[in-house]
Structures are given as structure tokens and as C-alpha cells.
Design an enzyme around this catalytic site. Structure first.
Site, PDB file in Angstrom:
ATOM      1  N   LEU A   1       0.813  -1.219   0.000  1.00  0.00           N
ATOM      2  CA  LEU A   1       0.000   0.000   0.000  1.00  0.00           C
ATOM      3  C   LEU A   1       0.849   1.272   0.000  1.00  0.00           C
ATOM      4  CD1 LEU A   1      -2.783  -1.035   2.547  1.00  0.00           C
ATOM      5  CD2 LEU A   1      -2.737  -1.323   0.054  1.00  0.00           C
TER       6      LEU A   1
ATOM      7  N   HIS B   1      -3.547   4.200  -2.448  1.00  0.00           N
ATOM      8  CA  HIS B   1      -4.522   3.319  -1.797  1.00  0.00           C
ATOM      9  C   HIS B   1      -5.148   4.023  -0.589  1.00  0.00           C
ATOM     10  CE1 HIS B   1      -1.581   0.201  -3.450  1.00  0.00           C
ATOM     11  NE2 HIS B   1      -2.710  -0.141  -4.029  1.00  0.00           N
TER      12      HIS B   1
ATOM     13  N   GLN C   1      -5.521 -12.529 -12.554  1.00  0.00           N
ATOM     14  CA  GLN C   1      -5.421 -11.325 -13.383  1.00  0.00           C
ATOM     15  C   GLN C   1      -4.001 -11.075 -13.883  1.00  0.00           C
ATOM     16  OE1 GLN C   1      -6.765  -8.726 -10.034  1.00  0.00           O
ATOM     17  NE2 GLN C   1      -5.348  -7.238 -10.911  1.00  0.00           N
TER      18      GLN C   1
ATOM     19  N   LYS D   1      -6.204   5.738 -11.689  1.00  0.00           N
ATOM     20  CA  LYS D   1      -4.902   5.261 -12.168  1.00  0.00           C
ATOM     21  C   LYS D   1      -5.097   4.084 -13.129  1.00  0.00           C
ATOM     22  CE  LYS D   1      -0.555   3.690 -11.879  1.00  0.00           C
ATOM     23  NZ  LYS D   1      -0.668   2.302 -11.598  1.00  0.00           N
TER      24      LYS D   1
ATOM     25  N   GLN E   1      -9.750  -0.319 -16.023  1.00  0.00           N
ATOM     26  CA  GLN E   1     -10.318  -1.201 -14.996  1.00  0.00           C
ATOM     27  C   GLN E   1     -11.571  -0.574 -14.395  1.00  0.00           C
ATOM     28  OE1 GLN E   1      -7.999  -3.397 -11.863  1.00  0.00           O
ATOM     29  NE2 GLN E   1      -8.598  -1.661 -10.620  1.00  0.00           N
TER      30      GLN E   1
ATOM     31  N   VAL F   1      -3.202   9.663  -7.334  1.00  0.00           N
ATOM     32  CA  VAL F   1      -2.259  10.305  -6.411  1.00  0.00           C
ATOM     33  C   VAL F   1      -0.856  10.128  -6.987  1.00  0.00           C
ATOM     34  CG1 VAL F   1      -1.340  10.331  -4.060  1.00  0.00           C
ATOM     35  CG2 VAL F   1      -3.770   9.859  -4.450  1.00  0.00           C
TER      36      VAL F   1
ATOM     37  N   SER G   1       2.458   3.741  -7.496  1.00  0.00           N
ATOM     38  CA  SER G   1       2.137   2.365  -7.869  1.00  0.00           C
ATOM     39  C   SER G   1       2.976   1.421  -7.022  1.00  0.00           C
ATOM     40  CB  SER G   1       2.464   2.145  -9.348  1.00  0.00           C
ATOM     41  OG  SER G   1       2.516   0.755  -9.634  1.00  0.00           O
ATOM     42  N   SER G   2       2.374   0.294  -6.675  1.00  0.00           N
ATOM     43  CA  SER G   2       3.131  -0.713  -5.908  1.00  0.00           C
ATOM     44  C   SER G   2       4.353  -1.148  -6.692  1.00  0.00           C
ATOM     45  CB  SER G   2       2.245  -1.924  -5.625  1.00  0.00           C
ATOM     46  OG  SER G   2       1.063  -1.507  -4.989  1.00  0.00           O
TER      47      SER G   2
HETATM   48  P1  AMP Z   1      -3.841  -2.232  -6.788  1.00  0.00           P
HETATM   49  O1  AMP Z   1      -3.412  -2.598  -5.412  1.00  0.00           O
HETATM   50  O2  AMP Z   1      -2.743  -1.749  -7.665  1.00  0.00           O
HETATM   51  O3  AMP Z   1      -4.709  -3.287  -7.429  1.00  0.00           O
HETATM   52  O4  AMP Z   1      -4.785  -0.975  -6.628  1.00  0.00           O
HETATM   53  C1  AMP Z   1      -5.910  -0.996  -5.772  1.00  0.00           C
HETATM   54  C2  AMP Z   1      -6.735   0.227  -6.032  1.00  0.00           C
HETATM   55  O5  AMP Z   1      -5.948   1.386  -5.762  1.00  0.00           O
HETATM   56  C3  AMP Z   1      -7.185   0.337  -7.496  1.00  0.00           C
HETATM   57  O6  AMP Z   1      -8.513   0.835  -7.526  1.00  0.00           O
HETATM   58  C4  AMP Z   1      -6.203   1.320  -8.061  1.00  0.00           C
HETATM   59  O7  AMP Z   1      -6.700   2.027  -9.172  1.00  0.00           O
HETATM   60  C5  AMP Z   1      -5.990   2.248  -6.877  1.00  0.00           C
HETATM   61  N1  AMP Z   1      -4.728   2.967  -7.034  1.00  0.00           N
HETATM   62  C6  AMP Z   1      -3.502   2.447  -7.260  1.00  0.00           C
HETATM   63  N2  AMP Z   1      -2.587   3.425  -7.404  1.00  0.00           N
HETATM   64  C7  AMP Z   1      -3.257   4.601  -7.274  1.00  0.00           C
HETATM   65  C8  AMP Z   1      -2.883   5.971  -7.317  1.00  0.00           C
HETATM   66  N3  AMP Z   1      -1.631   6.347  -7.548  1.00  0.00           N
HETATM   67  N4  AMP Z   1      -3.838   6.899  -7.139  1.00  0.00           N
HETATM   68  C9  AMP Z   1      -5.128   6.533  -6.906  1.00  0.00           C
HETATM   69  N5  AMP Z   1      -5.553   5.265  -6.846  1.00  0.00           N
HETATM   70  C10 AMP Z   1      -4.634   4.307  -7.026  1.00  0.00           C
END
Ligand code: AMP
Length: 284
Positions: free
Chosen positions: A33, A37, A61, A149, A153, A176, A185-186
Site C-alpha cells: 500500500l 490506496h 489477473q 490510475k 479497470q 495520487v 504504484s506498488s
Molecule cells: P492495486 O493494489 O494496484 O490493485 O490498486 C488498488 C486500487 O488502488 C485500485 O482501484 C487502483 O486504481 C488504486 N490505485 C492504485 N494506485 C493509485 C494511485 N496512484 N492513485 C489513486 N488510486 C490508485
């Protein structure tokens, strides 16, 4: 914060929330996270009585086994972060419990999944739709929060919810970014310091492309310009996978931006081994 791994227990807990008359805001994630997130969790907290966050690195996925194997897993740190922003329930199931047997159901989202991420990651959105459907059944949220982001999706989830009448409101949340503009991004954790500095090129290119389009440069010319920006970066191991200018609702290809209510510019590129995506809306 409650922490549950078992889907049945999580389901019963969510039913209890509902019996108590509490609305549930849900944030599905794959963990590792960051502020992106957490912005979703904060928003969910503002708009609901309780917030449920899930952490599950969903194997169905991933089309690339290396990407799945290397996906960062930081459950203990994630737990502390969620606690700090007032999450009420963390649901972190095991793969075996989410998929006791290999799933056979197949989703089809028509054009929405035939472009960009769908075209470059076969089966990706099928896995996303499958796991989000399962999670919605388990958590029964009133509202679910998705980051822009992952713009494609977000549109797929909206379609899923509409077509299957999930009684869930899908809430899109803004991207963000780091101070230099890189979308959080992770996967950014896997970049070397040098790659991390270079990675800002995705955001910079989107911003400049947006300006050019708004200044009247044609889509075709802007696409050529983006290709010319990335061509010399190959020697730095940065490779453009796609840059698309698409309708913000249908993702159909855009020729003339003024014929569309909303237009989204989407980019995917490899920085070293790490695949990054980003996007920007033209009119909002
Ligand atoms: P993930 O863990 O990458 O699957 O992301 C989980 C949720 O967090 C998804 O709805 C992503 O679109 C959102 N998310 C990931 N990175 C960002 C970011 N930089 N800004 C806003 N939402 C994000």
C-alpha cells in the site's frame, strides 16, 4: 481494526455490520500500500460508517508469471498503514480459499477489453472481474472505491456492476502522484533509483501530449511525437508499449477530440523490467 483471512468469517462480519445498520465502503487492493490506496480508504471513511479493505494478489489477473512472482508483498506494513487511517476490517484471504478449484467462468466486455491493457494483457480483465465479483459477494459493500490510475479497470468494473446489477455504487478516485508527477504504484518499488528518476517520463509525456492536443495538434501528430520521445530511450531500457487517445466512456479510438465529451490519454511503458501505466483526462 479487525483482521480476517477466511472468506466466510469476513462475510459474516460484513453481514453483522449491515444488521447494525452500518453502511460499508470497500477498497479492494493487491497490497504494497501507498498514498494512492490510502486516499481511497480515507474517502471511503468519509462516506461510510465502516471501511473494509481487501489485500489479495489475485493470480487470475496476471498474464505474466514473473510479474506475479515479483509483485511486492508487505502485509505487516500494510496492516499498520490501514490501522493508521482508520480502516475497520482488513480482509486478506489465501489463494486456496478464494480459488478452491480453478475457475471456469469467462467474462466478455466487448470493446472495453479489446484495447490497451486488455489487448496487451490477455485474460487480465477476466481475472479482475472474477475477483471483484467474489469480493463484492463476500463484503456486500454499499460503495466501492477504485482509482482512476487504472482507468480501463474502472470502466470495466462499472460495466460489471451495471450488467450484473450489483447493488454497489462505484466511486472513481483521482490519481495520487509523487512530487515529480510519477503516478504512485506498488510496482514503483521495483525500480532502481536511476529508473525511478527516468520513470517520470510517462507523466511528462502525457502532460505535454495533452497540451499539444488542446492546442490543436492532431491525434495522429501527437502519437508520432510520443513515439519520437520514446525511441531514443530504448538505450536506457525504457520501452513504450502503447500510447492511446480514447473516448473517456467507451475507449473507442479518437480522431478529433472535439467530437467527444471526455477523452483519456493512456500510456504503458516498460522501465527496465517494470511495466508502468498512467493516464490523464483531457477535459477535466
Ligand atoms: P492495486 O493494489 O494496484 O490493485 O490498486 C488498488 C486500487 O488502488 C485500485 O482501484 C487502483 O486504481 C488504486 N490505485 C492504485 N494506485 C493509485 C494511485 N496512484 N492513485 C489513486 N488510486 C490508485
Amino acid at each position: 481494526m479487525l483482521f480476517l483471512k477466511n472468506p466466510q468469517e469476513a462475510h459474516l462480519q460484513c453481514l453483522t455490520f449491515k444488521k447494525e445498520g452500518k453502511s460499508i465502503g470497500f477498497v479492494p487492493t493487491m497490497g504494497a500500500l501507498h498514498e494512492g490506496h490510502l486516499s481511497l480508504v480515507r474517502r471511503a471513511k468519509e462516506e461510510n460508517d465502516v471501511v473494509v479493505c481487501s489485500i489479495f494478489v489475485n493470480p487470475t489477473q496476471f498474464n505474466d508469471p514473473t510479474d506475479l512472482a515479483k509483485y511486492p508483498r508487505t502485509l505487516e506494513a500494510d496492516r499498520r498503514l490501514l490501522e493508521s487511517v482508520g480502516c475497520d476490517l482488513l480482509f486478506a484471504p489465501q489463494e486456496q480459499e478464494m480459488y478452491p478449484a480453478p475457475p471456469v467462468l469467462r467474462f466478455s466486455f466487448g470493446h472495453l477489453e479489446q484495447v490497451m491493457e486488455g489487448a496487451h494483457r490477455p485474460g487480465h480483465f477476466n481475472g479482475v472481474a472474477l475477483v471483484v465479483s467474489k469480493l463484492f459477494h463476500i463484503v456486500q459493500p454499499n460503495k466501492a472505491y477504485f482509482g482512476q490510475k487504472d482507468y480501463q479497470q474502472y470502466l470495466i468494473i462499472r460495466q460489471l456492476v451495471a450488467d450484473l446489477s450489483f447493488p454497489v455504487e462505484v466511486v472513481p478516485c483521482p490519481i495520487v502522484r509523487e512530487a515529480d508527477g510519477l503516478a504512485m504504484s506498488s510496482r514503483n518499488r521495483r525500480l532502481t533509483p536511476a529508473q525511478r528518476r527516468e520513470a517520470v517520463i510517462l507523466h511528462q509525456t502525457l502532460q505535454e501530449a495533452k497540451q499539444r492536443l488542446l492546442n490543436g495538434v492532431s491525434v495522429e501528430e501527437v502519437k508520432k511525437w510520443v513515439a519520437s520521445v520514446f525511441a531514443p530511450l530504448q538505450k536506457k531500457d525504457i520501452r513504450l508499449e502503447y500510447f492511446e487517445v480514447a473516448d473517456g466512456y467507451t475507449l473507442s479510438a479518437v480522431k478529433d477530440i472535439h467530437r467527444h465529451k471526455e477523452v483519456v490519454l493512456c500510456i504503458a511503458a516498460y522501465v527496465g523490467e517494470v511495466r508502468l501505466i498512467d493516464n490523464v483526462l483531457l477535459f477535466s
